[in-house]
Design a protein around this motif. Sequence first.
Motif, PDB file in Angstrom:
ATOM      1  N   VAL A   1       0.896  -1.173   0.000  1.00  0.00           N
ATOM      2  CA  VAL A   1       0.000   0.000   0.000  1.00  0.00           C
ATOM      3  C   VAL A   1       0.921   1.206   0.000  1.00  0.00           C
ATOM      4  O   VAL A   1       1.455   1.585   1.038  1.00  0.00           O
ATOM      5  CB  VAL A   1      -0.924   0.096   1.239  1.00  0.00           C
ATOM      6  CG1 VAL A   1      -1.999   1.170   1.010  1.00  0.00           C
ATOM      7  CG2 VAL A   1      -1.559  -1.239   1.578  1.00  0.00           C
TER       8      VAL A   1
ATOM      9  N   GLY B   1       5.207   7.703   9.590  1.00  0.00           N
ATOM     10  CA  GLY B   1       4.420   6.646   8.957  1.00  0.00           C
ATOM     11  C   GLY B   1       3.424   6.011   9.907  1.00  0.00           C
ATOM     12  O   GLY B   1       3.421   6.284  11.120  1.00  0.00           O
ATOM     13  N   GLY B   2       2.591   5.145   9.325  1.00  0.00           N
ATOM     14  CA  GLY B   2       1.539   4.491  10.093  1.00  0.00           C
ATOM     15  C   GLY B   2       2.092   3.588  11.189  1.00  0.00           C
ATOM     16  O   GLY B   2       1.480   3.447  12.247  1.00  0.00           O
ATOM     17  N   THR B   3       3.225   2.970  10.933  1.00  0.00           N
ATOM     18  CA  THR B   3       3.822   2.101  11.946  1.00  0.00           C
ATOM     19  C   THR B   3       4.084   2.897  13.222  1.00  0.00           C
ATOM     20  O   THR B   3       3.654   2.514  14.316  1.00  0.00           O
ATOM     21  CB  THR B   3       5.136   1.488  11.411  1.00  0.00           C
ATOM     22  OG1 THR B   3       4.827   0.699  10.267  1.00  0.00           O
ATOM     23  CG2 THR B   3       5.819   0.641  12.455  1.00  0.00           C
TER      24      THR B   3
ATOM     25  N   ASN C   1       0.811   4.212  14.919  1.00  0.00           N
ATOM     26  CA  ASN C   1       0.099   3.192  15.685  1.00  0.00           C
ATOM     27  C   ASN C   1       0.839   2.824  16.965  1.00  0.00           C
ATOM     28  O   ASN C   1       0.221   2.620  18.010  1.00  0.00           O
ATOM     29  CB  ASN C   1      -0.105   1.945  14.813  1.00  0.00           C
ATOM     30  CG  ASN C   1      -1.236   2.138  13.805  1.00  0.00           C
ATOM     31  OD1 ASN C   1      -2.345   2.492  14.177  1.00  0.00           O
ATOM     32  ND2 ASN C   1      -0.950   1.916  12.537  1.00  0.00           N
TER      33      ASN C   1
ATOM     34  N   HIS D   1      -1.982  -5.623  10.724  1.00  0.00           N
ATOM     35  CA  HIS D   1      -0.694  -5.342  10.068  1.00  0.00           C
ATOM     36  C   HIS D   1       0.488  -5.580  11.031  1.00  0.00           C
ATOM     37  O   HIS D   1       0.327  -5.484  12.250  1.00  0.00           O
ATOM     38  CB  HIS D   1      -0.715  -3.871   9.620  1.00  0.00           C
ATOM     39  CG  HIS D   1       0.467  -3.429   8.830  1.00  0.00           C
ATOM     40  ND1 HIS D   1       1.631  -3.005   9.424  1.00  0.00           N
ATOM     41  CD2 HIS D   1       0.671  -3.333   7.498  1.00  0.00           C
ATOM     42  CE1 HIS D   1       2.502  -2.664   8.493  1.00  0.00           C
ATOM     43  NE2 HIS D   1       1.936  -2.850   7.313  1.00  0.00           N
TER      44      HIS D   1
ATOM     45  N   TRP E   1       2.791  -3.862  12.086  1.00  0.00           N
ATOM     46  CA  TRP E   1       3.222  -2.828  13.035  1.00  0.00           C
ATOM     47  C   TRP E   1       2.987  -3.295  14.463  1.00  0.00           C
ATOM     48  O   TRP E   1       3.750  -2.926  15.368  1.00  0.00           O
ATOM     49  CB  TRP E   1       2.475  -1.493  12.810  1.00  0.00           C
ATOM     50  CG  TRP E   1       1.044  -1.525  13.267  1.00  0.00           C
ATOM     51  CD1 TRP E   1      -0.055  -1.801  12.507  1.00  0.00           C
ATOM     52  CD2 TRP E   1       0.547  -1.283  14.592  1.00  0.00           C
ATOM     53  NE1 TRP E   1      -1.191  -1.751  13.270  1.00  0.00           N
ATOM     54  CE2 TRP E   1      -0.860  -1.444  14.542  1.00  0.00           C
ATOM     55  CE3 TRP E   1       1.146  -0.948  15.802  1.00  0.00           C
ATOM     56  CZ2 TRP E   1      -1.673  -1.280  15.678  1.00  0.00           C
ATOM     57  CZ3 TRP E   1       0.341  -0.786  16.927  1.00  0.00           C
ATOM     58  CH2 TRP E   1      -1.047  -0.953  16.859  1.00  0.00           C
TER      59      TRP E   1
ATOM     60  N   GLY F   1      -9.670  -1.173   7.327  1.00  0.00           N
ATOM     61  CA  GLY F   1      -8.945  -1.409   6.084  1.00  0.00           C
ATOM     62  C   GLY F   1      -7.716  -2.259   6.321  1.00  0.00           C
ATOM     63  O   GLY F   1      -6.613  -1.740   6.476  1.00  0.00           O
TER      64      GLY F   1
ATOM     65  N   VAL G   1      -4.549  -4.653   5.575  1.00  0.00           N
ATOM     66  CA  VAL G   1      -3.577  -4.552   4.496  1.00  0.00           C
ATOM     67  C   VAL G   1      -3.808  -5.642   3.455  1.00  0.00           C
ATOM     68  O   VAL G   1      -3.637  -5.424   2.256  1.00  0.00           O
ATOM     69  CB  VAL G   1      -2.143  -4.568   5.073  1.00  0.00           C
ATOM     70  CG1 VAL G   1      -1.839  -5.875   5.790  1.00  0.00           C
ATOM     71  CG2 VAL G   1      -1.113  -4.291   4.002  1.00  0.00           C
TER      72      VAL G   1
ATOM     73  N   ASP H   1      -6.252   1.066  13.915  1.00  0.00           N
ATOM     74  CA  ASP H   1      -5.291   1.230  12.832  1.00  0.00           C
ATOM     75  C   ASP H   1      -6.100   1.524  11.577  1.00  0.00           C
ATOM     76  O   ASP H   1      -6.748   0.640  11.018  1.00  0.00           O
ATOM     77  CB  ASP H   1      -4.460  -0.042  12.655  1.00  0.00           C
ATOM     78  CG  ASP H   1      -3.598   0.018  11.390  1.00  0.00           C
ATOM     79  OD1 ASP H   1      -3.497   1.116  10.792  1.00  0.00           O
ATOM     80  OD2 ASP H   1      -3.038  -1.017  10.992  1.00  0.00           O
TER      81      ASP H   1
ATOM     82  N   ALA I   1      -4.694   2.965   8.782  1.00  0.00           N
ATOM     83  CA  ALA I   1      -3.579   3.402   7.915  1.00  0.00           C
ATOM     84  C   ALA I   1      -4.083   4.048   6.628  1.00  0.00           C
ATOM     85  O   ALA I   1      -3.810   5.208   6.358  1.00  0.00           O
ATOM     86  CB  ALA I   1      -2.659   2.229   7.616  1.00  0.00           C
ATOM     87  N   PHE I   2      -4.841   3.281   5.841  1.00  0.00           N
ATOM     88  CA  PHE I   2      -5.470   3.934   4.676  1.00  0.00           C
ATOM     89  C   PHE I   2      -6.980   4.039   4.864  1.00  0.00           C
ATOM     90  O   PHE I   2      -7.587   5.057   4.576  1.00  0.00           O
ATOM     91  CB  PHE I   2      -5.084   3.235   3.367  1.00  0.00           C
ATOM     92  CG  PHE I   2      -5.411   1.765   3.294  1.00  0.00           C
ATOM     93  CD1 PHE I   2      -6.596   1.337   2.741  1.00  0.00           C
ATOM     94  CD2 PHE I   2      -4.529   0.809   3.797  1.00  0.00           C
ATOM     95  CE1 PHE I   2      -6.900  -0.024   2.681  1.00  0.00           C
ATOM     96  CE2 PHE I   2      -4.830  -0.544   3.737  1.00  0.00           C
ATOM     97  CZ  PHE I   2      -6.021  -0.963   3.183  1.00  0.00           C
TER      98      PHE I   2
ATOM     99  N   ASP J   1      -2.244   7.043   7.874  1.00  0.00           N
ATOM    100  CA  ASP J   1      -1.255   7.642   6.980  1.00  0.00           C
ATOM    101  C   ASP J   1      -1.871   8.766   6.160  1.00  0.00           C
ATOM    102  O   ASP J   1      -3.040   8.717   5.790  1.00  0.00           O
ATOM    103  CB  ASP J   1      -0.741   6.586   5.995  1.00  0.00           C
ATOM    104  CG  ASP J   1       0.271   5.649   6.622  1.00  0.00           C
ATOM    105  OD1 ASP J   1       1.315   6.160   7.080  1.00  0.00           O
ATOM    106  OD2 ASP J   1       0.027   4.436   6.648  1.00  0.00           O
TER     107      ASP J   1
ATOM    108  N   HIS K   1       0.315   9.615   3.617  1.00  0.00           N
ATOM    109  CA  HIS K   1       1.091   9.304   2.396  1.00  0.00           C
ATOM    110  C   HIS K   1       0.549   8.068   1.673  1.00  0.00           C
ATOM    111  O   HIS K   1       1.174   7.574   0.745  1.00  0.00           O
ATOM    112  CB  HIS K   1       2.591   9.159   2.702  1.00  0.00           C
ATOM    113  CG  HIS K   1       2.957   8.086   3.688  1.00  0.00           C
ATOM    114  ND1 HIS K   1       4.068   8.185   4.490  1.00  0.00           N
ATOM    115  CD2 HIS K   1       2.393   6.917   4.012  1.00  0.00           C
ATOM    116  CE1 HIS K   1       4.166   7.096   5.244  1.00  0.00           C
ATOM    117  NE2 HIS K   1       3.166   6.310   4.973  1.00  0.00           N
ATOM    118  N   LYS K   2      -0.589   7.557   2.120  1.00  0.00           N
ATOM    119  CA  LYS K   2      -1.228   6.472   1.359  1.00  0.00           C
ATOM    120  C   LYS K   2      -2.465   7.035   0.665  1.00  0.00           C
ATOM    121  O   LYS K   2      -2.390   7.447  -0.472  1.00  0.00           O
ATOM    122  CB  LYS K   2      -1.580   5.307   2.286  1.00  0.00           C
ATOM    123  CG  LYS K   2      -0.369   4.486   2.702  1.00  0.00           C
ATOM    124  CD  LYS K   2      -0.754   3.327   3.603  1.00  0.00           C
ATOM    125  CE  LYS K   2       0.478   2.497   3.969  1.00  0.00           C
ATOM    126  NZ  LYS K   2       0.127   1.482   4.993  1.00  0.00           N
TER     127      LYS K   2
END
Length: 459
Positions: A64, A121-123, A126, A162, A164, A217, A219, A244, A246-247, A273, A275-276
Amino acid sequence: MLAHLASLPQQPAWQPVPDDIAARFLSPEPPREGIGAEGAYQEFRDTILPYPNGNLHPRFWGWVQGNGTPLGMMADMLAAGMNAHVAGFNQAPSRVEHQVIAWLASLLGMPPTSGGVLVTGGTIANILGLNVARHAKAGFDVREEGLHGRPMLTCYGSSETHGWLQKGVELLGLGNRAWRRVPVDAEFRVDLAGLKRAIVADRMAGHHPFCIIGTAGTVNTGAIDDLEALADIARDEGLWFHVDGAFGALAHLSEDLRPLVRGLGRADSIGFDLHKWMYLPFGAACVLIRDDAAQRAAFATSPDYLRREARGVIAGGLPFADRGIDLTRPFWALKVWMSLKAHGVDTFAALIEQNCRQAQYLAGLVRGASELELMAPVPLNVVCFRFVRSGVSPGDLDRINGEILLRLQEEGIAVPSGTRVRGRYALRCAITNHRSRREDFDRLVQETRRIAAEVGGAG
Ligand SMILES: *Cc1c(COP(=O)(O)O)cnc(C)c1O
């Protein structure tokens, strides 16, 4: 860079770094004498720019990864030019980040009193959320005492969560075993009865449950846990509720998609995120925390050399350093702020909806091809599929599909990535790409069928 972006549709989706160019990166000796800006720029153009992993390309749907916008790129240049130190301080850049956090809280349905911080980032986003949860719900002062001699603190996320979370529980000293991997239902959402049973069993065993992690959502397949039900369970059990997103959390921007993530705004914390699925350049992510004081309680420190004053440059303190790990922090907020100002929320909502429609379109193409098979429901923007042929063993199908994926990439056609769905190899497209058009998915399916005939047809 603008010319480069304009030329993307004519370029291969990916090409490997040629051996002679790769060799140029192997010298351990740093340059003693500079070759000048022109020379370094020419080398960039010749040896670096043509060989990325492909994530700018309209037919890149691997893992992603976002694609970056031209405005985001220019905002990053302005931010680098200002080189602002955004730990806090009495300066406009910090006001920008406060405003961005407030905007994002509003966009995801969190109360205006929420706190938060931008991160890479998402990692990280979270893991920061999980750390606040641990501090708030441990029942003792984790910062002071550590985890020595205490009952095991346990947290609950589905088996589709995910990676993370594994890094998080290991990094926070909870241990990988502390993540109770709750099974999922037929649609890859966390099994609520299984979750409740796991919490009860852990309490009976003398452990200390502290946090439920829902995913908006996943991964693998884009599945969205029942966030409303998870919020209820967390409330009833006195646990922290982290999402989470992320996206998937960004689906909340769209009125049409918002029902899918119902309950998102009831989270104690959300990591996601930018950036996603907001298409901004790396790295840009955010953790929002409903109780800002809890976040500061988990992270704030006050060494002498960072003494707060009521006036001068450090007036206002270092609120962002106090909400996370980073002290020196770049001006990530500018690209978020400028992008929302320039394009408006509705533009992002429309692009997110477009990606979901494209996922349905791709799923339809797969359903319409007798030798292709959809491997999971498509609730959002992730499509998992594979080539199938009767009489071919499961192991051979896995190998054939792995080969199809690599040829799609190596021939520069498109970049899906691979995963396993219920143990079977799948080609996976996670569509967070604002450059993709319907023709791009037509091309993917055509070429997949051609390669499948070459690789799997002879039997
Ligand atoms: C990408 C992703 C993450 C990790 O985010 P990074 O920005 O890559 O660190 C976490 N959860 C999910 C569901 C993701 O898709």
